[in-house]
Scaffold this active site. Structure first.
Site, PDB file in Angstrom:
ATOM      1  N   ASP A   1      -7.187  19.475 -14.816  1.00 41.67           N
ATOM      2  CA  ASP A   1      -7.309  18.266 -15.104  1.00 41.67           C
ATOM      3  C   ASP A   1      -7.159  18.131 -16.885  1.00 41.67           C
ATOM      4  O   ASP A   1      -7.826  18.418 -17.692  1.00 41.67           O
ATOM      5  CB  ASP A   1      -9.037  17.942 -15.078  1.00 41.67           C
TER       6      ASP A   1
ATOM      7  N   TYR B   1     -16.466  17.292 -15.849  1.00 43.62           N
ATOM      8  CA  TYR B   1     -16.868  15.993 -15.578  1.00 43.62           C
ATOM      9  C   TYR B   1     -17.908  15.841 -14.100  1.00 43.62           C
ATOM     10  O   TYR B   1     -17.533  16.482 -13.398  1.00 43.62           O
ATOM     11  CB  TYR B   1     -15.970  14.821 -15.515  1.00 43.62           C
TER      12      TYR B   1
ATOM     13  N   ARG C   1       0.792  -1.392  -0.117  1.00 40.81           N
ATOM     14  CA  ARG C   1      -0.084   0.000  -0.110  1.00 40.81           C
ATOM     15  C   ARG C   1       1.013   1.293   0.139  1.00 40.81           C
ATOM     16  O   ARG C   1       0.149   2.333  -0.457  1.00 40.81           O
ATOM     17  CB  ARG C   1      -0.977  -0.116   1.340  1.00 40.81           C
TER      18      ARG C   1
ATOM     19  N   LYS D   1      -8.250   7.155 -19.327  1.00 45.51           N
ATOM     20  CA  LYS D   1      -8.503   7.596 -20.717  1.00 45.51           C
ATOM     21  C   LYS D   1      -7.437   7.430 -21.707  1.00 45.51           C
ATOM     22  O   LYS D   1      -7.107   6.197 -21.805  1.00 45.51           O
ATOM     23  CB  LYS D   1      -9.236   8.781 -20.567  1.00 45.51           C
TER      24      LYS D   1
HETATM   25  N1  PLP Z   1     -11.708  13.746 -15.327  1.00 46.16           N
HETATM   26  C1  PLP Z   1     -12.330  13.684 -16.253  1.00 46.16           C
HETATM   27  C2  PLP Z   1     -12.195  14.803 -17.357  1.00 46.16           C
HETATM   28  C3  PLP Z   1     -13.067  12.692 -16.728  1.00 46.16           C
HETATM   29  O1  PLP Z   1     -13.746  12.766 -17.886  1.00 46.16           O
HETATM   30  C4  PLP Z   1     -13.328  11.442 -15.851  1.00 46.16           C
HETATM   31  C5  PLP Z   1     -13.963  10.427 -15.927  1.00 46.16           C
HETATM   32  O2  PLP Z   1     -14.807  10.171 -17.008  1.00 46.16           O
HETATM   33  C6  PLP Z   1     -12.373  11.568 -14.633  1.00 46.16           C
HETATM   34  C7  PLP Z   1     -11.888  12.769 -14.323  1.00 46.16           C
HETATM   35  C8  PLP Z   1     -12.518  10.504 -13.326  1.00 46.16           C
HETATM   36  O3  PLP Z   1     -11.873   9.320 -13.860  1.00 46.16           O
HETATM   37  P1  PLP Z   1     -11.831   7.825 -13.448  1.00 46.16           P
HETATM   38  O4  PLP Z   1     -13.238   7.397 -14.019  1.00 46.16           O
HETATM   39  O5  PLP Z   1     -10.752   7.281 -14.006  1.00 46.16           O
HETATM   40  O6  PLP Z   1     -12.086   7.890 -11.954  1.00 46.16           O
END
Ligand code: PLP
Length: 373
Positions: free
Chosen positions: A168, A97, A45, A193
């Site tokens: 992000d 998101y 961990r 992604k």
């Molecule tokens: N940030 C963006 C722009 C996203 O589109 C997503 C998920 O679709 C996330 C963060 C969250 O990522 P995760 O699904 O890997 O937790």
């Protein structure tokens, strides 16, 4: 090493005993301290060699000192928010998101003041004048409206106030946009992604320069246990090797998809930062190497019709993988966002978001054209 070479080599040193050209996957969760002089690995961990290899690669891609990986993009986001203290405020873009909004709703329960603002507009940027501002959370391009926030401008407006600027960078990836160079303190990724790229692993990462931030993020990750597993780290690192190649192909095909959408009488509007009529086109041009592989459009009709008729595009959430995906944000990725907020942001019930993959673009165009007709 240059960027594309780092994708293949950083954190990928050959094993000194066997010469493996691919670093092994370390599945052990504890390590015999007598085998290590001095002891460095204790418990999975907190330490894992494959996880650290992935982190060194991610850091090197932005010439940053540190990267810390997590079990998902959401776990990375939660760790970033842990840098705030009760009483501090966060200003976050308005079009983000849906899960990011949910995460900030939780932060609000812990005494963080949360405000969403349109950071592409002067009126929205005035929110940054707030006292006790501790963090600005920028998503650019935004999900799902593909708005572009000027990271350098946000940095200028918050300079010398101890404000942590988080970007992000999931939609653009390190190939198209380098937030730390633009003035951000932390680049955030859902590595699920584009970074991993194959829709087969969840992951998240934070990339940054500050040593105290590293101490606090590791403390948070170890205490909450939001670590990615050994196999997950391997999959993310393997996907990373082809990131530039995939991105180049995906961006090129997106250009063709955008042209098709613009020519279709069934499409009322196309949202894509590569279009000169996009409101932040000049910012996108200077901030990004290319406009990306996600496009949203306003369909004249019931989006379920298109989502049901596509054959190659999977009618599914998520984005950035080798396989093309299509979804309706109001029904899928952003269904948890209140309808009134969606309406204010322009996320209509007929908005469709497409993530373009690496298939032959001719097949994608045929598929989409048939589904739109
Ligand atoms: N940030 C963006 C722009 C996203 O589109 C997503 C998920 O679709 C996330 C963060 C969250 O990522 P995760 O699904 O890997 O937790």
């Amino acid at each position: 090493m240059r960027f594309d070479t780092k994708l293949v080599h950083a954190g990928q040193q050959a094993d000194t005993v066997t010469g493996d050209v691919v670093p092994p996957i370390h599945v052990a969760v504890s390590y015999d301290r007598r085998a290590q002089q001095p002891p460095r690995y204790f418990y999975g961990r907190s330490e894992n060699p494959g996880r650290e290899a992935l982190e060194s690669c991610l850091a090197s891609l932005e010439d940053a000192r540190y990267a810390t990986v997590f079990a998902s993009g959401q776990a990375a986001g939660a760790a970033a928010l842990s840098l705030l203290s009760p009483g501090q405020r966060i200003v976050c873009g308005d079009d983000v998101y849906g899960g990011t909004r949910a995460l900030l709703d939780i932060a609000a329960r812990y005494g963080i003041g949360v405000r969403h603002a349109d950071l592409t507009e002067p009126a929205g940027l005035r929110a940054l004048d707030a006292p006790e501002l501790g963090m600005v959370w920028i998503e650019t391009p935004t999900n799902p409206m593909l708005k572009v926030v000027d990271v350098g401008e946000v940095r200028r407006l918050t300079r010398d106030r101890g404000v942590v600027v988080v970007v992000d960078n999931t939609f653009a990836s390190q190939v198209l946009q380098q937030p730390l160079r633009l003035g951000a303190d932390i680049s955030l990724y859902s590595t699920t992604k584009f970074v991993a790229g194959h829709s087969d692993v969840l992951g998240g990462a934070l990339v940054y320069e500050d040593g105290d931030t590293r101490r606090r993020l590791l403390e948070h990750r170890t205490a909450t246990g939001a670590v990615p597993g050994a196999l997950d780290c391997f999959l993310v690192h393997r996907g990373l090797r082809t990131l530039s190649l995939r991105m180049a192909r995906q961006v090129q095909s997106t250009d063709a998809v955008v042209e098709l959408l613009r020519a279709s009488s069934r499409v009322a509007a196309v949202h894509y930062p590569g279009l000169p009529e996009h409101p932040q086109y000049p910012v996108a041009k200077t901030q990004m190497a290319a406009p990306g592989a996600i496009v949203s459009f306003e369909y004249r009709g019931d989006p379920a019709r298109v989502l049901d008729r596509v054959r190659l595009f999977a009618s599914a959430v998520s984005l950035g993988g080798v396989r093309s995906l299509i979804e309706c944000p109001a029904l899928m990725t952003h269904r948890s966002v209140p309808a009134s907020v969606r309406a204010a942001l322009g996320i209509t019930d007929s908005l469709i978001r497409v993530s373009v993959g690496i298939e032959d673009p001719r097949d994608l165009l045929e598929d989409l054209a048939a589904a739109l007709a």
